[in-house]
Design a protein around this motif. Structure first.
Motif, PDB file in Angstrom:
ATOM      1  N   TRP A 159       0.858  -1.185   0.000  1.00 50.77           N
ATOM      2  CA  TRP A 159       0.000   0.000   0.000  1.00 50.77           C
ATOM      3  C   TRP A 159       0.896   1.237   0.000  1.00 50.77           C
ATOM      4  CZ3 TRP A 159      -5.079   0.439  -0.809  1.00 50.77           C
ATOM      5  CH2 TRP A 159      -5.895  -0.670  -0.604  1.00 50.77           C
ATOM      6  N   PHE A 160       0.516   2.194  -0.825  1.00 49.21           N
ATOM      7  CA  PHE A 160       1.225   3.458  -0.950  1.00 49.21           C
ATOM      8  C   PHE A 160       0.200   4.585  -0.909  1.00 49.21           C
ATOM      9  CE2 PHE A 160       5.416   1.951  -2.457  1.00 49.21           C
ATOM     10  CZ  PHE A 160       5.096   0.642  -2.769  1.00 49.21           C
ATOM     11  N   ARG A 161       0.674   5.794  -0.733  1.00 46.00           N
ATOM     12  CA  ARG A 161      -0.205   6.953  -0.862  1.00 46.00           C
ATOM     13  C   ARG A 161       0.576   8.093  -1.485  1.00 46.00           C
ATOM     14  NH1 ARG A 161      -0.783   8.189   5.593  1.00 46.00           N
ATOM     15  NH2 ARG A 161       1.323   9.056   5.912  1.00 46.00           N
ATOM     16  N   GLN A 162      -0.177   8.984  -2.113  1.00 47.25           N
ATOM     17  CA  GLN A 162       0.429  10.174  -2.700  1.00 47.25           C
ATOM     18  C   GLN A 162      -0.489  11.356  -2.466  1.00 47.25           C
ATOM     19  OE1 GLN A 162       1.631   9.879  -6.831  1.00 47.25           O
ATOM     20  NE2 GLN A 162       3.128  11.514  -6.537  1.00 47.25           N
ATOM     21  N   ALA A 163       0.024  12.328  -1.750  1.00 48.48           N
ATOM     22  CA  ALA A 163      -0.702  13.560  -1.488  1.00 48.48           C
ATOM     23  C   ALA A 163      -0.348  14.576  -2.569  1.00 48.48           C
ATOM     24  CB  ALA A 163      -0.340  14.098  -0.112  1.00 48.48           C
ATOM     25  N   PRO A 164      -1.214  15.558  -2.813  1.00 53.09           N
ATOM     26  CA  PRO A 164      -0.934  16.563  -3.837  1.00 53.09           C
ATOM     27  C   PRO A 164       0.396  17.259  -3.592  1.00 53.09           C
ATOM     28  CG  PRO A 164      -3.195  16.726  -3.090  1.00 53.09           C
ATOM     29  CD  PRO A 164      -2.529  15.741  -2.185  1.00 53.09           C
ATOM     30  N   GLY A 165       1.214  17.309  -4.617  1.00 53.43           N
ATOM     31  CA  GLY A 165       2.488  17.990  -4.520  1.00 53.43           C
ATOM     32  C   GLY A 165       3.569  17.227  -3.792  1.00 53.43           C
ATOM     33  N   LYS A 166       3.286  15.992  -3.406  1.00 58.01           N
ATOM     34  CA  LYS A 166       4.269  15.201  -2.668  1.00 58.01           C
ATOM     35  C   LYS A 166       4.589  13.916  -3.415  1.00 58.01           C
ATOM     36  CE  LYS A 166       3.166  16.882   1.954  1.00 58.01           C
ATOM     37  NZ  LYS A 166       2.878  16.495   3.360  1.00 58.01           N
ATOM     38  N   GLU A 167       5.706  13.318  -3.031  1.00 61.06           N
ATOM     39  CA  GLU A 167       6.099  12.055  -3.650  1.00 61.06           C
ATOM     40  C   GLU A 167       5.266  10.907  -3.074  1.00 61.06           C
ATOM     41  OE1 GLU A 167      10.792  13.007  -4.634  1.00 61.06           O
ATOM     42  OE2 GLU A 167      10.259  11.405  -3.242  1.00 61.06           O
ATOM     43  N   ARG A 168       5.202   9.850  -3.862  1.00 64.73           N
ATOM     44  CA  ARG A 168       4.507   8.659  -3.391  1.00 64.73           C
ATOM     45  C   ARG A 168       5.232   8.079  -2.185  1.00 64.73           C
ATOM     46  NH1 ARG A 168       3.671   5.012  -8.188  1.00 64.73           N
ATOM     47  NH2 ARG A 168       5.892   4.549  -7.863  1.00 64.73           N
TER      48      ARG A 168
END
Length: 120
Positions: free
Chosen positions: A36-45
């Motif tokens: 599981w990964f996540r990516q927020a706006p403007g940030k790296e995964r």
């Protein structure tokens, strides 16, 4: 054709919980690890957690240790991510991915993601 389909995202208040699901299909995954990964706006995964289909052995990234739990249901070919004590900064698109456990490095298959929004 391999498919990973995430579900369970949505809007939750800070301090709340969500359980994400990742339904896997298209091949036998017994030799695979699911992440599981996540990516927020403007940030790296960002890596969150990983689990072996075969052994159930898991591993967590530092940001989620003690708050998130990864699990799998082999009969349903589904991996879960239980997320507790959510914070506003956890708002992101959450992805599941798959790779052979014996291969270090990049994941081979990715889902399209599910949005998680945590309101403060």
């Amino acid at each position: 054709q391999v498919q990973l389909v995430e579900s369970g995202g949505g809007l939750v208040q800070a301090g709340g919980s969500l359980r994400l699901s990742c339904a896997a299909s298209g091949r036998t995954f017994s030799s695979y690890c699911m992440g599981w990964f996540r990516q927020a706006p403007g940030k790296e995964r960002e890596f969150l957690a990983r689990i072996s289909w075969n052994t159930g052995r898991n591993f967590y990234g530092d940001p989620v240790k003690g708050r998130f739990t990864i699990s799998r249901d082999n009969a349903k070919n589904t991996v879960y991510l239980q997320m507790n004590s959510l914070k506003a900064e956890n708002t992101a698109v959450y992805y599941c991915a798959a790779k052979l456990c014996v291969i270090a490095g990049a994941y081979d298959y990715w889902g399209k993601g599910t949005q998680v929004t945590v309101s403060s």
